[in-house]
Motif scaffolding. Structure first.
Motif, mmCIF file in Angstrom:
data_model
loop_
_atom_site.group_PDB
_atom_site.id
_atom_site.type_symbol
_atom_site.label_atom_id
_atom_site.label_comp_id
_atom_site.label_asym_id
_atom_site.label_seq_id
_atom_site.Cartn_x
_atom_site.Cartn_y
_atom_site.Cartn_z
ATOM 1 N N THR A 174 49.216 60.528 67.659
ATOM 2 C CA THR A 174 49.944 61.696 67.183
ATOM 3 C C THR A 174 49.939 61.723 65.673
ATOM 4 O OG1 THR A 174 52.059 60.513 67.191
ATOM 5 C CG2 THR A 174 51.458 61.727 69.190
ATOM 6 N N VAL B 249 49.824 66.612 68.491
ATOM 7 C CA VAL B 249 48.748 65.936 69.200
ATOM 8 C C VAL B 249 47.470 66.752 69.108
ATOM 9 C CG1 VAL B 249 48.008 64.994 71.427
ATOM 10 C CG2 VAL B 249 50.414 64.864 70.754
ATOM 11 N N GLU C 181 49.416 71.140 71.527
ATOM 12 C CA GLU C 181 50.244 70.077 72.081
ATOM 13 C C GLU C 181 51.035 69.412 70.959
ATOM 14 O OE1 GLU C 181 48.209 67.319 74.585
ATOM 15 O OE2 GLU C 181 46.822 68.833 75.341
ATOM 16 N N GLY D 240 54.811 66.955 69.977
ATOM 17 C CA GLY D 240 55.774 65.976 70.455
ATOM 18 C C GLY D 240 57.080 66.057 69.700
ATOM 19 N N GLN E 282 60.225 65.636 74.990
ATOM 20 C CA GLN E 282 59.321 64.612 74.472
ATOM 21 C C GLN E 282 57.937 65.186 74.188
ATOM 22 O OE1 GLN E 282 59.364 61.479 77.375
ATOM 23 N NE2 GLN E 282 61.514 60.934 77.002
ATOM 24 N N GLU E 283 57.501 66.137 75.003
ATOM 25 C CA GLU E 283 56.197 66.761 74.825
ATOM 26 C C GLU E 283 56.317 68.260 75.062
ATOM 27 O OE1 GLU E 283 53.318 64.991 77.386
ATOM 28 O OE2 GLU E 283 53.885 62.932 76.867
ATOM 29 N N ARG F 85 53.598 71.779 75.441
ATOM 30 C CA ARG F 85 52.273 72.415 75.410
ATOM 31 C C ARG F 85 52.485 73.920 75.390
ATOM 32 N NH1 ARG F 85 47.032 70.976 76.485
ATOM 33 N NH2 ARG F 85 45.651 72.658 77.139
#
Length: 384
Positions: free
Chosen positions: A136, A168, A172, A174, A194-195, A197
């Motif tokens: 990342t 990312v 994407e 984080g 946490q993530e 998209r």
């Protein structure tokens, strides 16, 4: 005239290519020495290759100036240009020939600045994210912040602030935090994922909205008085909090991947279209957009720099080597070109500090130096 055009263009292009290649090699060496201290040889080499896109965009106008000066001064020193003038090459025709060369260079700059540079910077960001910790790219100590305002019909307006902690890829991200405030500025809801998209609605970069697919979500809701009554949890003078853990959830937003990516990358590396979209987003959400507006107009006027550089080099074709001091004159021309680059950079900062009109701050150096070069050219044609 075809022979004259071929002679001038081949001479200028050869010198411009040589100067630009020399500058590119120098920057490549400096970047490689700097990157090899942090990464392995292969990763450093790949990073330096991606950096060449931005370097070429920055140094090509200077390479165009120096190469054109060397080519035209060389033709003047060997009397080639004098013979061309004797054969009927007038000032207007010479100006139009180099003008075509300048326009061609400007078109090249448009293509590089709006396709090559954004792509190489994106690949550089992804590459450093992959070789960095956990794949990342950290976005500073506090990440990057975005804001949007929602005015739904029949519903109270809400202000939403989004914080992105790491990237990312271009879609994407984080450590995403989302804060929703009511029209009185009270915090109503907070999401931590946490993530995330981002998928644009309808597809394409011009989509007007997007779906954020969140994973590892922690939702915190501050209950209103009516919600507390419904849940029979009323307490005097207290606002209860409801926390929920979710594996995943979809969150709809007007923040598209293009807007989020624009907030991650420096404005100097964005395409003209991305800058325009991002300034529209900032203006619609009552955020300061002058920095990006100046960069938008600077990028829009940047191709004119090639015309200015060619115009600055043109007077050197009318100098006489017998008068002496040719090397000093060439050096002076290079210094004038460098001063133009410095003025072009300083003008944007002065415009930001003094609240100038963005288009004026971006266009002023180009117009000033173009008038200066044309005045020098007219004086040489008339009196020398």
């Amino acid at each position: 005239m075809h022979t004259v055009r071929k002679l001038i263009y081949s001479t200028v292009i050869k010198h411009v290519f040589g100067v630009t290649l020399a500058f590119s090699a120098l920057f490549f060496f400096i970047d490689f020495v700097d990157e090899i201290r942090k990464y392995g040889a292969i990763d450093s080499l790949i990073s330096c290759l991606y950096m060449q896109g931005q370097h070429f965009y920055d140094i090509f106008p200077i390479g165009l100036l120096i190469g054109s000066i060397l080519a035209l001064a060389g033709m003047a020193r060997t009397s080639e240009f004098t013979i061309l003038r004797t054969g009927g090459l007038g000032p207007g025709r010479a100006l139009s020939l180099l003008g075509v060369l300048g326009v061609s260079a400007a078109v090249l700059m448009v293509a590089v600045g709006n396709s090559v540079v954004p792509w190489t910077e994106q690949q550089l960001t992804l590459h450093k994210a992959q070789i960095g910790q956990r794949g990342t790219l950290k976005l500073g100590g506090s990440g990057t912040w975005l804001r949007e305002r929602r005015d739904a019909p029949g519903d109270a307006s809400r202000t939403i602030t989004v914080n992105v902690g790491s990237a990312v890829s271009d879609v994407e991200f984080g450590a995403v935090r989302i804060f929703e405030f009511d029209e009185q500025g009270r915090l109503q809801r907070r999401l931590f994922a946490q993530e995330a998209r981002i998928r644009p609605l309808g597809g394409g970069v011009s989509a007007q909205g997007s779906i954020w697919q969140l994973k590892g979500v922690q939702e915190t809701v501050w209950l209103s008085h009516e919600q507390q009554i419904d849940e029979q949890t009323v307490r005097a003078g207290a606002r209860l909090v409801r926390e929920t853990q979710l594996a995943s959830m979809d969150w709809q937003s007007s923040l598209t991947p293009l807007v989020v990516s624009a907030s991650v990358l420096p404005p100097e590396t964005m395409s003209t279209f991305a800058l325009w979209r991002y300034t529209e987003h900032l203006a619609s959400n009552a955020q300061a957009a002058q920095r990006y507006e100046i960069e938008f107009w600077k990028k829009s006027f940047y191709p004119l720099v090639c015309l200015v550089m060619v115009a600055l080099a043109l007077p050197y074709a009318y100098l006489h080597a017998r008068s002496g001091g040719m090397s000093l004159k060439i050096f002076g021309g290079v210094m004038v070109g460098i001063s133009f680059v410095l003025a072009n950079h300083i003008s944007s900062h002065l415009g930001l500090l003094n609240d100038w009109e963005p288009w004026l701050a971006a266009a002023a150096p180009s117009v000033l130096y173009l008038l200066l070069s044309m005045s020098a050219f007219a004086w040489l044609v008339r009196y020398r």
